[in-house]
Design a protein around this motif. Structure first.
Motif, PDB file in Angstrom:
ATOM      1  N   GLY A  87      16.393   3.056  -8.064  1.00  0.00           N
ATOM      2  CA  GLY A  87      17.938   1.990  -8.225  1.00  0.00           C
ATOM      3  C   GLY A  87      18.834   2.714  -7.232  1.00  0.00           C
ATOM      4  N   ARG A  88      19.070   3.715  -7.048  1.00  0.00           N
ATOM      5  CA  ARG A  88      20.217   4.637  -6.354  1.00  0.00           C
ATOM      6  C   ARG A  88      19.948   4.445  -5.248  1.00  0.00           C
ATOM      7  NH1 ARG A  88      25.018   6.964  -7.122  1.00  0.00           N
ATOM      8  NH2 ARG A  88      25.960   8.669  -5.653  1.00  0.00           N
ATOM      9  N   SER A  89      18.272   4.657  -4.745  1.00  0.00           N
ATOM     10  CA  SER A  89      18.121   4.917  -2.972  1.00  0.00           C
ATOM     11  C   SER A  89      18.937   3.798  -2.609  1.00  0.00           C
ATOM     12  CB  SER A  89      17.449   6.059  -3.053  1.00  0.00           C
ATOM     13  OG  SER A  89      16.261   5.220  -3.570  1.00  0.00           O
ATOM     14  N   PRO A  90      17.767   2.613  -2.883  1.00  0.00           N
ATOM     15  CA  PRO A  90      18.393   1.179  -2.334  1.00  0.00           C
ATOM     16  C   PRO A  90      19.368   0.902  -2.153  1.00  0.00           C
ATOM     17  CG  PRO A  90      15.987   1.226  -3.996  1.00  0.00           C
ATOM     18  CD  PRO A  90      16.746   3.055  -3.870  1.00  0.00           C
ATOM     19  N   MET A  91      20.218   0.900  -3.671  1.00  0.00           N
ATOM     20  CA  MET A  91      21.247   0.195  -3.510  1.00  0.00           C
ATOM     21  C   MET A  91      22.562   1.261  -2.987  1.00  0.00           C
ATOM     22  SD  MET A  91      20.615  -2.255  -5.676  1.00  0.00           S
ATOM     23  CE  MET A  91      22.572  -2.545  -5.438  1.00  0.00           C
ATOM     24  N   LYS A  92      22.389   2.606  -2.641  1.00  0.00           N
ATOM     25  CA  LYS A  92      22.702   3.105  -2.125  1.00  0.00           C
ATOM     26  C   LYS A  92      23.169   2.828  -0.306  1.00  0.00           C
ATOM     27  CE  LYS A  92      25.746   6.314  -2.217  1.00  0.00           C
ATOM     28  NZ  LYS A  92      27.518   6.114  -3.087  1.00  0.00           N
ATOM     29  N   MET A  93      21.599   2.559  -0.071  1.00  0.00           N
ATOM     30  CA  MET A  93      22.031   2.054   1.233  1.00  0.00           C
ATOM     31  C   MET A  93      22.643   0.360   1.410  1.00  0.00           C
ATOM     32  SD  MET A  93      20.209   3.458   3.714  1.00  0.00           S
ATOM     33  CE  MET A  93      19.045   2.868   4.575  1.00  0.00           C
ATOM     34  N   TRP A  94      22.229   0.037   0.407  1.00  0.00           N
ATOM     35  CA  TRP A  94      22.921  -1.443   0.569  1.00  0.00           C
ATOM     36  C   TRP A  94      24.361  -1.546   0.530  1.00  0.00           C
ATOM     37  CZ3 TRP A  94      21.983  -6.226   2.219  1.00  0.00           C
ATOM     38  CH2 TRP A  94      23.121  -7.153   1.466  1.00  0.00           C
ATOM     39  N   GLU A  95      25.046  -0.701  -0.756  1.00  0.00           N
ATOM     40  CA  GLU A  95      26.247  -0.028  -0.520  1.00  0.00           C
ATOM     41  C   GLU A  95      26.839  -0.125   1.123  1.00  0.00           C
ATOM     42  OE1 GLU A  95      28.819   3.212  -1.429  1.00  0.00           O
ATOM     43  OE2 GLU A  95      27.528   2.655  -2.824  1.00  0.00           O
ATOM     44  N   PHE A  96      26.276   0.431   1.679  1.00  0.00           N
ATOM     45  CA  PHE A  96      26.502   0.861   3.445  1.00  0.00           C
ATOM     46  C   PHE A  96      26.868  -0.725   4.005  1.00  0.00           C
ATOM     47  CE2 PHE A  96      25.869   1.267   7.549  1.00  0.00           C
ATOM     48  CZ  PHE A  96      26.954   2.093   8.624  1.00  0.00           C
ATOM     49  N   PHE A  97      25.392  -1.537   3.651  1.00  0.00           N
ATOM     50  CA  PHE A  97      25.385  -2.337   4.659  1.00  0.00           C
ATOM     51  C   PHE A  97      25.397  -3.917   4.095  1.00  0.00           C
ATOM     52  CE2 PHE A  97      21.698   0.357   5.877  1.00  0.00           C
ATOM     53  CZ  PHE A  97      22.036  -0.125   8.161  1.00  0.00           C
ATOM     54  N   GLU A  98      25.836  -4.099   3.512  1.00  0.00           N
ATOM     55  CA  GLU A  98      26.410  -5.231   2.456  1.00  0.00           C
ATOM     56  C   GLU A  98      27.183  -5.999   3.380  1.00  0.00           C
ATOM     57  OE1 GLU A  98      27.502  -6.719  -2.537  1.00  0.00           O
ATOM     58  OE2 GLU A  98      27.704  -4.921  -1.788  1.00  0.00           O
ATOM     59  N   GLU A  99      28.234  -5.672   3.296  1.00  0.00           N
ATOM     60  CA  GLU A  99      29.236  -5.985   4.213  1.00  0.00           C
ATOM     61  C   GLU A  99      29.214  -6.490   6.101  1.00  0.00           C
ATOM     62  OE1 GLU A  99      33.447  -4.732   4.227  1.00  0.00           O
ATOM     63  OE2 GLU A  99      33.532  -4.260   2.380  1.00  0.00           O
ATOM     64  N   LYS A 100      28.223  -5.821   6.808  1.00  0.00           N
ATOM     65  CA  LYS A 100      27.041  -6.491   7.580  1.00  0.00           C
ATOM     66  C   LYS A 100      26.166  -7.169   7.599  1.00  0.00           C
ATOM     67  CE  LYS A 100      28.110  -0.389   9.255  1.00  0.00           C
ATOM     68  NZ  LYS A 100      29.417  -1.078   8.887  1.00  0.00           N
ATOM     69  N   GLY A 101      25.561  -6.952   6.537  1.00  0.00           N
ATOM     70  CA  GLY A 101      24.455  -7.946   6.388  1.00  0.00           C
ATOM     71  C   GLY A 101      22.918  -7.808   6.613  1.00  0.00           C
ATOM     72  N   THR A 102      22.346  -8.969   5.893  1.00  0.00           N
ATOM     73  CA  THR A 102      20.883  -8.033   5.895  1.00  0.00           C
ATOM     74  C   THR A 102      20.192  -8.215   7.322  1.00  0.00           C
ATOM     75  OG1 THR A 102      20.248 -10.835   5.693  1.00  0.00           O
ATOM     76  CG2 THR A 102      20.110  -8.931   3.575  1.00  0.00           C
TER      77      THR A 102
END
Length: 148
Positions: A87-102
């Motif tokens: 849960g936490r580790s993928p969401m922390k990665m997404w926190e960083f990349f969300e604005e940058k995009g997939t």
């Protein structure tokens, strides 16, 4: 977990981030389990939407307590192991990349894989790679969820 997530994402990516790029599973399980879940969600984001793609990880965060640090030993994480790693580790990665995009996130994950094939990676090495890749000080972000 969606059937498609498991068949198209989780299984093949687990070979990427456990077999090809390995780690110490006792202390650094997030490097294979968390990155597998994160990369699977990136694929599903492109195919569906962010909400559906990250529903597996969000489910753990919504219904379970987690450790703030994701790379603790299995003994350290105890009952928090599953929600923290998946849960936490993928969401922390997404926190960083969300604005940058997939696309940028997938580019980073692909390059990480290419650069570390057939190597054993530690959390400290991942953090250094992350900082080098993004050419800047990322320690404030990384130290909010990694102990390195």
């Amino acid at each position: 977990m969606m059937k498609e997530e498991f068949l198209h994402g989780g299984i093949p990516l687990f070979y990427w981030f456990y077999y090809i790029v390995t780690n110490r599973p006792y202390t650094d399980a997030w490097l294979d389990e968390g990155l597998t879940e994160f990369t699977t969600a990136l694929y599903l984001t492109e195919k569906y939407n962010e909400s559906r793609a990250f529903s597996f990880s969000n489910h753990f965060l919504e219904y379970n307590e987690t450790s703030n640090i994701v790379n603790g030993s299995i003994d350290y994480l105890g009952n928090y192991y599953v929600p923290t790693v998946y849960g936490r580790s993928p969401m922390k990665m997404w926190e960083f990349f969300e604005e940058k995009g997939t696309k940028e996130a997938l580019a980073f994950m692909s390059e990480y894989y290419q650069d570390h094939r057939f190597e054993k990676v530690t959390t400290k090495e991942f953090a250094q790679y992350f900082e080098d890749y993004f050419e800047g000080e990322q320690s404030e972000f990384l130290s909010s969820w990694l102990d390195y």
